[in-house]
Design an enzyme around this catalytic site. Structure first.
Site, PDB file in Angstrom:
ATOM      1  N   GLY A 102       0.837  -1.207   0.000  1.00 24.25           N
ATOM      2  CA  GLY A 102       0.000   0.000   0.000  1.00 24.25           C
ATOM      3  C   GLY A 102       0.868   1.251   0.000  1.00 24.25           C
ATOM      4  CG  HIS A 103       3.370   2.231   3.366  1.00 30.24           C
ATOM      5  ND1 HIS A 103       3.400   1.121   4.153  1.00 30.24           N
ATOM      6  CD2 HIS A 103       2.824   3.221   4.114  1.00 30.24           C
ATOM      7  CE1 HIS A 103       2.898   1.405   5.343  1.00 30.24           C
ATOM      8  NE2 HIS A 103       2.538   2.670   5.347  1.00 30.24           N
TER       9      HIS A 103
END
Ligand code: PAF
Length: 281
Positions: A33-34
């Site tokens: 996600g990051h």
């Protein structure tokens, strides 16, 4: 890639960075996600800064600050591979030195949903984000839709304080079974992990109902709740919300842009997730 741990050194490095400059604020323990934020920011800017700082002021007493997962060496290796130019990894004392006594509070928005269960959380988020934006002075800052309320708070903060930064919201990245990626997922037992995708399935169900013409807010909230309640490993459901995307006011009729969001416990882990009506995420 330069790694800086003082405010002065980071501010100086950012002043001489190429423009446009993108910032991805994180609390580390990076996951896909990051990395989606990092890749989007890398693609849209001439220079890329990432911050890694587990911000103590956004954790309440008794919350998971002491057990929040950390792995700086792995994070730095990942960021190097993704082509980050600057990494800001300050200590708590550097960000909150003795005497620091200014706090940023986005009223109203911060008290709803998460704010009801985590009082003070968004005061901590708004304060640290304001500080990071002032230190880095990026052209764009990147946040994940996974923390839907946080994006609403940050957009309001940037607008209200005339910070002149473009806030870019990146769609939620999910595991194959739909579970939203989160650093806290590591706390789930094997069984809880299997059950955790129910959050997304409940939200997807509501989105399908909405797409099929069911726009009644109460009916949609009820549909989400019923799916969650069928999963025996789901404990307390803190909230199920169908709210305006910008104001987070609960809607009787779900007109877009709206966000369906939930917070629920699996064992000792509290998970949040959301879908946006009328959008892909
Ligand atoms: O989303 C997060 O990881 C944090 O809330 C943020 C934006 C980095 C502020 O500490």
């Amino acid at each position: 890639m330069r790694v800086l741990d003082t405010v002065d050194a980071m501010a100086e490095a950012c002043r001489s960075a190429q423009r446009p400059l993108g910032l991805v604020p994180t609390m580390g323990y990076l996951h896909q996600g990051h990395l989606a934020l990092v890749r989007r920011a890398r693609g849209e800017n001439a220079a890329l800064a990432v911050s890694i700082f587990v911000n103590p002021t956004q954790f309440g007493p008794g919350e998971d600050l002491p057990t929040y997962p950390r792995d700086m060496d792995r994070d730095l290796a990942l960021l190097k591979k993704e082509g980050a130019d600057l990494v800001f990894a300050p200590s708590v004392g550097e960000m909150y030195p003795q005497g620091m006594n200014t706090w940023v509070e986005v009223q109203g928005l911060s008290q709803r949903l998460e704010g009801e269960y985590r009082p003070g959380h968004f005061r901590g988020v708004a304060t640290v984000v304001a500080k990071l934006l002032n230190i880095v002075r990026p052209d764009r800052a990147y946040f994940g839709q996974k923390d839907g309320q946080q994006t609403a708070v940050v957009k309001r903060l940037v607008k209200d304080l005339n910070m002149g930064v473009d806030v870019v919201v990146v769609p939620t990245v999910r595991e194959a079974d739909g579970l939203a990626m989160s650093s806290r997922n590591v706390h789930l037992s094997e069984e809880e992990r299997r059950a955790a995708s129910v959050l997304y399935h409940a939200l997807r169900g509501a989105k399908r109902l909405w797409e099929g013409g069911q726009h009644d807010g109460e009916m949609l909230r009820g549909a989400v709740r019923r799916v969650l309640e069928k999963e025996p490993l789901v404990g307390k459901i803190d909230y199920v919300s169908v709210a305006d995307l910008a104001t987070l006011e609960e809607l009787d009729t779900a007109t877009i842009p709206a966000m369906v969001s939930v917070a629920a416990w699996l064992g000792k882990t509290r998970l949040i997730d959301n879908v946006v009506l009328g959008a892909d995420s």
